[in-house]
Design an enzyme around this catalytic site. Structure first.
Site, mmCIF file in Angstrom:
data_model
loop_
_atom_site.group_PDB
_atom_site.id
_atom_site.type_symbol
_atom_site.label_atom_id
_atom_site.label_comp_id
_atom_site.label_asym_id
_atom_site.label_seq_id
_atom_site.Cartn_x
_atom_site.Cartn_y
_atom_site.Cartn_z
ATOM 1 N N HIS A 57 0.840 -1.212 0.000
ATOM 2 C CA HIS A 57 0.000 0.000 0.000
ATOM 3 C C HIS A 57 0.865 1.247 0.000
ATOM 4 C CE1 HIS A 57 0.912 -0.132 4.287
ATOM 5 N NE2 HIS A 57 0.481 1.086 4.391
ATOM 6 N N LYS B 195 9.450 -2.243 3.963
ATOM 7 C CA LYS B 195 10.586 -2.169 4.881
ATOM 8 C C LYS B 195 10.488 -3.263 5.922
ATOM 9 C CE LYS B 195 13.877 0.734 6.506
ATOM 10 N NZ LYS B 195 14.679 -0.471 6.530
ATOM 11 N N LYS C 230 3.099 -1.990 11.962
ATOM 12 C CA LYS C 230 4.002 -1.149 12.758
ATOM 13 C C LYS C 230 4.269 0.176 12.045
ATOM 14 C CE LYS C 230 7.460 -3.422 14.387
ATOM 15 N NZ LYS C 230 8.764 -4.107 14.546
ATOM 16 N N LYS D 291 9.787 -8.556 5.415
ATOM 17 C CA LYS D 291 10.727 -9.206 6.338
ATOM 18 C C LYS D 291 11.564 -10.201 5.558
ATOM 19 C CE LYS D 291 11.761 -9.231 10.750
ATOM 20 N NZ LYS D 291 11.696 -8.074 11.666
#
Ligand code: NAD
Length: 469
Positions: A64, A69, A93, A105
């Protein structure tokens, strides 16, 4: 625990939060799913001449916002489910703390203790090459960072591999954060997650009505804290919490823990770990062979800062802390969270409490894109302005300040000051936001409130792009 899925566990919370939001089903499904999952196996030649095939992953949970990250983890517990769950937590987060990134990740299934430095370098560089091959790393698309088992050294190898394969790319060093300062990293990144944990806990214990309902006094002073894991996050959390007035009574490591109700000196224990590879036999502290037992010792705040699934339905009933500060990702299972909730404990959820790392990573990325360190342009100007102001004050009042008073008043903000103040602002604001949601929507938990806040923002981003009505 055999059929336990960490990713399903995260989505259970997402489902609960969705109950408070009116999102179309399609949008909710889009928010929940991982957008891209890349599993790779690559060979590495070891120092002894043998080859080993390494299993690794990179998962992009939410596009989005770009870049996505998220850290890279080196651990034997790495598997697709774990990486997916951690990527999802990154999306929530980032949204929660207003870092304009999607979540991702990476994971490499290795036990770092079994490899030499040059083997780890080969693994890291080859992993980076695999990411480059599939566009799973770049300043504009996917920006990794350190996580469990990796640090500035690995980030330097990644940055070097990426830039040498993308010569001429002006922003190449923004392909990864958590780099050493000498490679355009940012001051304060190494300690950022632990510092954020400190700001988060300090903000939470300053709310008088919450502390009264938990039977605690407001403020950090004198709070007894047990920490699990004295790695990057655990060490800095413990250090700043101790400096903030708390008493660290217990520290658990993978090979044993130590406990002293009068308090442990975090710096000394950390030095012991660095020198001997173990924290055991520290001064008068009691050794605890099976360190997980420490999670059930008497304390005010328990800070799991090692790995996921540490507080389960088995040990949750024995937890005596009043507050759990989830510094690690996913340290409390859903079942355990329900048990703790019923016992009236307050849980500071992982994707809020450990958001300091990604917040400062965002600052590092901005620094790399702007090619200038924070404070470089205005520090001296600020100092000159302050100096004239202080001189005018001294003249008007006829009172001369001491040299120490004067230099602390005139000092302009350097990179570390700007980074820490941005981090403090971020952690405090996010806490007030989720606390408010918890109260107004009567969620009963900060975790669900955090998911609500994050999901609202992700949904808004999708709708703004015209993907959903
Ligand atoms: P790290 O590798 O620096 O430290 C982990 C520490 O935990 C090590 O000292 C290790 O020995 C210890 N440990 C391992 N197993 C243990 C066990 N069973 N009991 C007690 N201690 C044990 O890793 P880290 O970067 O500090 O990450 C810790 C957690 O924080 C992870 O869940 C990670 O995803 C999360 N996290 C890290 C960052 C970051 O910036 N590094 C950011 C957000 C979240």
């Amino acid at each position: 625990m055999e059929n336990y899925s960490f990713f399903d566990n995260v989505n259970k919370f997402v489902g609960q939060a969705a109950g408070y939001l009116e999102l179309p089903q399609g949008l909710l499904d889009q928010i929940k799913q991982c957008n891209s999952v890349y599993q790779m196996n690559f060979p590495v030649k070891l120092d002894n001449g043998n080859y080993e095939v390494i299993e690794a992953y990179r998962v992009q949970h939410s596009h989005h916002r770009l870049p996505v990250k998220g850290g890279i983890r080196y651990s034997m517990a790495v598997n697709e489910d774990e990486v997916k769950a951690l990527a999802a937590l990154m999306s929530y987060k980032c949204a929660l703390v207003d870092v304009p990134f999607g979540g991702a990740k990476g994971g490499v299934r290795i036990d770092t203790r079994k490899y030499s430095e040059s083997e780890l370098e080969k693994i890291t560089r080859r992993y980076t090459t695999e990411l480059i091959r599939k566009n799973f790393i770049s300043p504009a698309q996917d920006v990794p960072a350190p996580d469990y088992g990796t640090g500035a050294r690995e980030m330097a190898w990644i940055a070097d591999t990426y830039s040498s394969m993308n010569t001429g790319e002006l922003n190449a060093l923004a392909c990864v954060t958590g780099k050493p300062i000498s490679l355009h990293g940012i001051r304060g990144r190494t300690e950022a997650t632990g510092r954020g944990v400190f700001y988060g806990i300090r903000t939470a214990v300053d709310v008088t009505e919450d502390m009264e309902s938990l039977g605690l006094t407001p403020g950090l002073e004198g709070k007894r804290i047990i920490i699990q894991g004295l790695g990057n996050v655990g060490y800095y959390s413990a250090k700043y919490l101790q400096e903030g007035g708390a008493i660290i009574t217990g520290i658990a490591e993978y090979n044993g823990g130590i406990y002293d109700p009068n308090g442990l000196d975090v710096e000394e224990v950390y030095q012991l770990k660095q020198e001997k590879g173990s924290i055991l036999d520290y001064k008068n502290a009691k050794n605890i062979q099976n360190s997980i037992e420490l999670l059930e010792y008497d304390c005010d705040i328990l800070v799991p800062a090692a790995l996921e699934n540490q507080i389960t339905a088995e040990n949750a009933p024995g937890v005596k802390a009043k507050i759990i500060g989830e510094a690690a990702n996913g340290p409390v299972t859903t079942e355990a969270a329900n048990i703790l909730q019923e016992k009236g404990l307050r849980i500071l959820p992982d994707f809020y409490l450990n958001a300091g790392g990604v917040t400062v990573s965002y600052f590092e990325w901005l620094k790399n894109l702007s090619h200038v360190a924070f404070g470089r342009m205005d520090k001296r100007y600020e100092e000159l302005t302050n100096r004239s102001m202080v001189a005018a004050m001294e003249e008007i009042t006829g009172h001369q300040l001491s040299d120490t008073q004067r230099s602390s008043l005139v000092r302009g903000a350097g990179e570390i000051d700007i980074v820490n103040s941005g981090l403090e602002e971020t952690m405090m604001n996010a806490y007030y936001t989720i606390w408010e949601i918890m109260k107004t929507k009567e969620t009963g938990s900060l975790r669900i409130a955090s998911f609500i806040s994050a999901m609202e923002k992700i949904a808004t981003a999708y709708v703004a792009r015209g993907i959903f009505p």
